[in-house]
Design a protein around this motif. Structure first.
Motif, PDB file in Angstrom:
ATOM      1  N   THR A   1       0.798  -0.758  -0.013  1.00  0.00           N
ATOM      2  CA  THR A   1       0.011  -0.192  -0.287  1.00  0.00           C
ATOM      3  C   THR A   1       0.809   0.975   0.054  1.00  0.00           C
ATOM      4  O   THR A   1       2.174   0.928   0.153  1.00  0.00           O
ATOM      5  CB  THR A   1      -1.067  -0.010   1.078  1.00  0.00           C
ATOM      6  N   GLY A   2      -0.290   1.819  -0.703  1.00  0.00           N
ATOM      7  CA  GLY A   2       0.554   3.940  -0.158  1.00  0.00           C
ATOM      8  C   GLY A   2       1.377   3.843  -1.566  1.00  0.00           C
ATOM      9  O   GLY A   2       1.528   3.252  -2.805  1.00  0.00           O
ATOM     10  N   PRO A   3       2.169   5.041  -1.993  1.00  0.00           N
ATOM     11  CA  PRO A   3       2.749   5.612  -3.346  1.00  0.00           C
ATOM     12  C   PRO A   3       3.415   4.105  -3.366  1.00  0.00           C
ATOM     13  O   PRO A   3       3.469   5.028  -5.358  1.00  0.00           O
ATOM     14  CB  PRO A   3       2.650   7.331  -2.884  1.00  0.00           C
ATOM     15  N   PHE A   4       4.797   4.293  -3.126  1.00  0.00           N
ATOM     16  CA  PHE A   4       5.738   2.919  -3.695  1.00  0.00           C
ATOM     17  C   PHE A   4       5.210   1.824  -3.186  1.00  0.00           C
ATOM     18  O   PHE A   4       6.091   0.468  -3.223  1.00  0.00           O
ATOM     19  CB  PHE A   4       6.697   3.623  -2.680  1.00  0.00           C
TER      20      PHE A   4
ATOM     21  N   THR B   1       1.591 -15.336   6.131  1.00  0.00           N
ATOM     22  CA  THR B   1       0.296 -15.529   7.687  1.00  0.00           C
ATOM     23  C   THR B   1       0.237 -14.028   8.044  1.00  0.00           C
ATOM     24  O   THR B   1       0.782 -13.643   8.386  1.00  0.00           O
ATOM     25  CB  THR B   1       0.969 -16.735   8.172  1.00  0.00           C
ATOM     26  N   LEU B   2      -1.354 -13.746   7.661  1.00  0.00           N
ATOM     27  CA  LEU B   2      -1.899 -12.886   8.525  1.00  0.00           C
ATOM     28  C   LEU B   2      -3.167 -12.619   8.833  1.00  0.00           C
ATOM     29  O   LEU B   2      -3.535 -13.750   8.790  1.00  0.00           O
ATOM     30  CB  LEU B   2      -1.348 -11.308   6.791  1.00  0.00           C
ATOM     31  N   SER B   3      -3.803 -11.692   9.616  1.00  0.00           N
ATOM     32  CA  SER B   3      -4.299 -11.233  10.458  1.00  0.00           C
ATOM     33  C   SER B   3      -5.682 -11.514   9.146  1.00  0.00           C
ATOM     34  O   SER B   3      -5.277 -10.232   8.442  1.00  0.00           O
ATOM     35  CB  SER B   3      -4.845 -10.293  11.481  1.00  0.00           C
ATOM     36  N   VAL B   4      -6.848 -11.951   9.571  1.00  0.00           N
ATOM     37  CA  VAL B   4      -8.058 -11.789   9.307  1.00  0.00           C
ATOM     38  C   VAL B   4      -8.297 -10.905   8.793  1.00  0.00           C
ATOM     39  O   VAL B   4      -8.869 -10.163   7.425  1.00  0.00           O
ATOM     40  CB  VAL B   4      -8.886 -12.991  10.084  1.00  0.00           C
ATOM     41  N   GLU B   5      -8.025  -9.542  10.016  1.00  0.00           N
ATOM     42  CA  GLU B   5      -8.832  -8.592   9.980  1.00  0.00           C
ATOM     43  C   GLU B   5      -7.929  -7.469   8.866  1.00  0.00           C
ATOM     44  O   GLU B   5      -8.190  -7.168   7.732  1.00  0.00           O
ATOM     45  CB  GLU B   5      -8.180  -8.055  11.126  1.00  0.00           C
TER      46      GLU B   5
ATOM     47  N   GLU C   1      -8.472  -8.369   5.032  1.00  0.00           N
ATOM     48  CA  GLU C   1     -10.146  -8.346   5.194  1.00  0.00           C
ATOM     49  C   GLU C   1      -9.709  -6.365   4.825  1.00  0.00           C
ATOM     50  O   GLU C   1     -10.355  -6.269   3.263  1.00  0.00           O
ATOM     51  CB  GLU C   1     -11.416  -7.869   5.958  1.00  0.00           C
ATOM     52  N   GLU C   2      -8.850  -5.794   4.807  1.00  0.00           N
ATOM     53  CA  GLU C   2      -8.088  -4.663   4.706  1.00  0.00           C
ATOM     54  C   GLU C   2      -7.911  -4.743   3.188  1.00  0.00           C
ATOM     55  O   GLU C   2      -7.724  -4.111   2.080  1.00  0.00           O
ATOM     56  CB  GLU C   2      -7.783  -3.852   5.305  1.00  0.00           C
ATOM     57  N   TRP C   3      -6.748  -5.588   2.953  1.00  0.00           N
ATOM     58  CA  TRP C   3      -6.096  -6.312   1.961  1.00  0.00           C
ATOM     59  C   TRP C   3      -6.705  -5.764   0.578  1.00  0.00           C
ATOM     60  O   TRP C   3      -6.416  -5.402  -0.517  1.00  0.00           O
ATOM     61  CB  TRP C   3      -4.878  -7.104   2.275  1.00  0.00           C
TER      62      TRP C   3
ATOM     63  N   ALA D   1      -7.335  -3.833  -3.009  1.00  0.00           N
ATOM     64  CA  ALA D   1      -7.215  -4.519  -3.891  1.00  0.00           C
ATOM     65  C   ALA D   1      -8.655  -4.371  -4.881  1.00  0.00           C
ATOM     66  O   ALA D   1      -8.244  -3.896  -6.171  1.00  0.00           O
ATOM     67  CB  ALA D   1      -7.057  -5.805  -4.186  1.00  0.00           C
ATOM     68  N   ASP D   2      -9.883  -3.988  -4.464  1.00  0.00           N
ATOM     69  CA  ASP D   2     -11.152  -4.165  -4.857  1.00  0.00           C
ATOM     70  C   ASP D   2     -10.552  -2.639  -5.910  1.00  0.00           C
ATOM     71  O   ASP D   2     -10.897  -2.583  -6.744  1.00  0.00           O
ATOM     72  CB  ASP D   2     -11.948  -5.051  -4.046  1.00  0.00           C
ATOM     73  N   ALA D   3     -10.366  -2.057  -4.662  1.00  0.00           N
ATOM     74  CA  ALA D   3     -10.922  -0.538  -4.980  1.00  0.00           C
ATOM     75  C   ALA D   3      -9.440   0.100  -6.432  1.00  0.00           C
ATOM     76  O   ALA D   3     -10.334   0.528  -6.996  1.00  0.00           O
ATOM     77  CB  ALA D   3     -10.208   0.657  -3.994  1.00  0.00           C
ATOM     78  N   GLY D   4      -8.624  -0.545  -6.556  1.00  0.00           N
ATOM     79  CA  GLY D   4      -7.744  -0.018  -7.549  1.00  0.00           C
ATOM     80  C   GLY D   4      -7.987  -1.103  -8.550  1.00  0.00           C
ATOM     81  O   GLY D   4      -7.405  -0.667 -10.147  1.00  0.00           O
ATOM     82  N   GLY D   5      -8.632  -1.989  -9.080  1.00  0.00           N
ATOM     83  CA  GLY D   5      -9.317  -2.698  -9.826  1.00  0.00           C
ATOM     84  C   GLY D   5      -8.538  -4.120 -10.026  1.00  0.00           C
ATOM     85  O   GLY D   5      -8.848  -4.660 -11.221  1.00  0.00           O
ATOM     86  N   ILE D   6      -7.386  -4.513  -8.970  1.00  0.00           N
ATOM     87  CA  ILE D   6      -7.159  -5.180  -9.169  1.00  0.00           C
ATOM     88  C   ILE D   6      -6.888  -7.494  -8.298  1.00  0.00           C
ATOM     89  O   ILE D   6      -8.025  -6.855  -7.125  1.00  0.00           O
ATOM     90  CB  ILE D   6      -5.391  -4.932  -8.318  1.00  0.00           C
TER      91      ILE D   6
END
Length: 295
Positions: A80-83, A100-104, A107-109, A113-118
Motif C-alpha cells: 500500500t501507499g504511493p510506493f 500468514t496474516l490476520s483476518v482483519e 479484509e483491508e488488503w 485491491a478491489d478499489a484499485g481494480g486489482i
C-alpha cells in the motif's frame, strides 16, 4: 508482463520462504523482480538490475506479484501507499498474498485491491525452509480451482508441490491460522514430552526412533533437535509461530470461540521469545519447560 516472451514475476520479501521461491522461479526460467526492505538480502539471489528500490517499481510489468513477509505491518508496507506494489500493477496482473496474516488485515488488503481494480487472492504457504528450497511448498488458496489463470497455476507448481483450494476468498488464510494453531500446540506439547524423556533418563536414541512412529510431521522431525539442544537450522522461528498463534486467537475471538490449548501454547512461545529465542527454530520451545513454568 514478459521479457522477450519470458514471464516476469515480482517477489516481495527475502526471508526463508521468499528466498526459496525466488530460486525455484529462476530455475524454471522465469524472470524475477525483487524488493526487500533490506536490499542486501537479495544480492545473493538476484542480479542488480532485478532488485528494485520500491515495491511499486518491482511490481511494474509483472504477471504476478507475490508477497511473503513477516506480518501485517510488513505486508501493508509492501502493498500500500504511493510506493506500494498495488500502485505498480497493471492490466490482469495477479496479487498473491502468501504470508500468514490476520483476518482483519486481510479484509483491508482485499478492500484496497478491489478499489484499485486489482485481481487478488490469499495463498498462504506451509512447508518451511526445506519445502521452500526444494519447491515443495503447499499453498492454501482462498478461491476455487479454475479461477486462476493457467500461467499463475504454473507458477505455483514451480514453487510448490500442492495447491489446495478453499473455494472462498479469505478462507485459505483462515485455514492457515487454524492450521498454525494446531502446529503451535503440537510443538509445545512435544517440548514437554521431550523434557519428560530426559528427566526420566530414557534412552534418547530409542526415544527418537519411537517419535518417528507418530503421524504428525513435527513430532517426527523435531525431537532430534530438542535432544541435541540445536535450534540453529530454522524451519520456522519461535517469533513467527508466536505471531501466527496470536493471529489464530484473534480469528477465534471473531468467531466467538476460545482456544485454551492454543492460548496455553502461545504463552510458552512468549516465554521463549522473552528469553531471547525469538529467532531460533520452534524446537527451542522445549527449553522453556525447564527454564520457566506456566502458572
Amino acid at each position: 508482463m514478459t521479457t522477450v516472451g519470458i514471464p516476469i514475476v515480482s517477489v516481495l520479501g527475502a526471508g526463508v520462504i521468499a528466498s526459496g521461491m525466488i530460486e525455484n522461479l529462476q530455475k524454471a526460467g522465469i524472470v524475477v523482480h525483487g524488493y526487500n526492505r533490506t536490499r542486501s538480502r537479495l544480492t545473493s539471489l538476484l542480479s542488480n538490475e532485478c532488485i528494485f528500490e520500491t515495491p511499486r517499481d518491482a511490481a511494474a510489468g509483472a504477471l504476478a506479484v507475490i508477497s511473503c513477509v513477516s506480518d501485517d505491518l510488513a505486508s501493508s508496507a509492501v502493498w500500500t501507499g504511493p510506493f506500494g506494489a498495488f500502485m505498480g500493477m497493471k492490466g490482469d496482473a495477479m496479487a498473491l498474498e502468501c504470508s500468514t496474516l490476520s483476518v482483519e488485515y486481510l479484509e483491508e488488503w482485499f478492500r484496497i485491491a478491489d478499489a484499485g481494480g486489482i485481481a487478488a487472492m490469499d495463498a498462504p504457504v506451509t512447508g518451511g525452509r526445506t519445502g521452500a528450497q526444494k519447491g515443495r511448498l503447499s499453498f492454501f488458496i482462498g478461491g476455487r480451482e479454475g479461477e486462476l489463470q493457467a500461467e499463475i497455476v504454473r507458477l505455483l507448481s514451480v514453487m510448490g508441490s500442492r495447491s489446495i483450494y478453499f473455494n472462498e476468498r479469505g478462507h485459505g488464510m483462515k485455514f492457515k491460522l487454524a492450521y498454525n494453531a494446531m502446529g503451535a500446540a503440537v510443538i509445545a506439547a512435544l517440548g514437554e514430552s521431550m523434557a519428560l524423556v530426559k528427566q526420566a533418563g530414557i534412552d534418547s536414541s530409542a526415544a527418537l526412533e519411537a517419535y518417528s512412529c507418530y503421524g504428525l510431521g513435527a513430532a517426527s522431525t523435531k525431537p532430534k533437535f530438542m535432544a541435541a539442544g540445536d535450534y540453529g537450522y530454522v524451519e520456522c522461528s519461535i517469533g513467527t509461530l508466536m505471531k501466527n498463534a496470536e493471529y489464530a486467537m484473534s480469528f477465534a475471538a471473531m468467531a466467538d470461540l476460545e482456544l485454551p490449548v492454543t492460548s496455553q501454547a502461545y504463552r510458552q512461545y512468549v516465554i521463549a521469545a522473552d528469553a531471547g529465542m525469538s529467532r531460533q527454530d520452534v524446537a527451542a520451545v522445549h527449553e522453556t519447560v525447564n527454564s520457566a513454568s506456566i502458572k
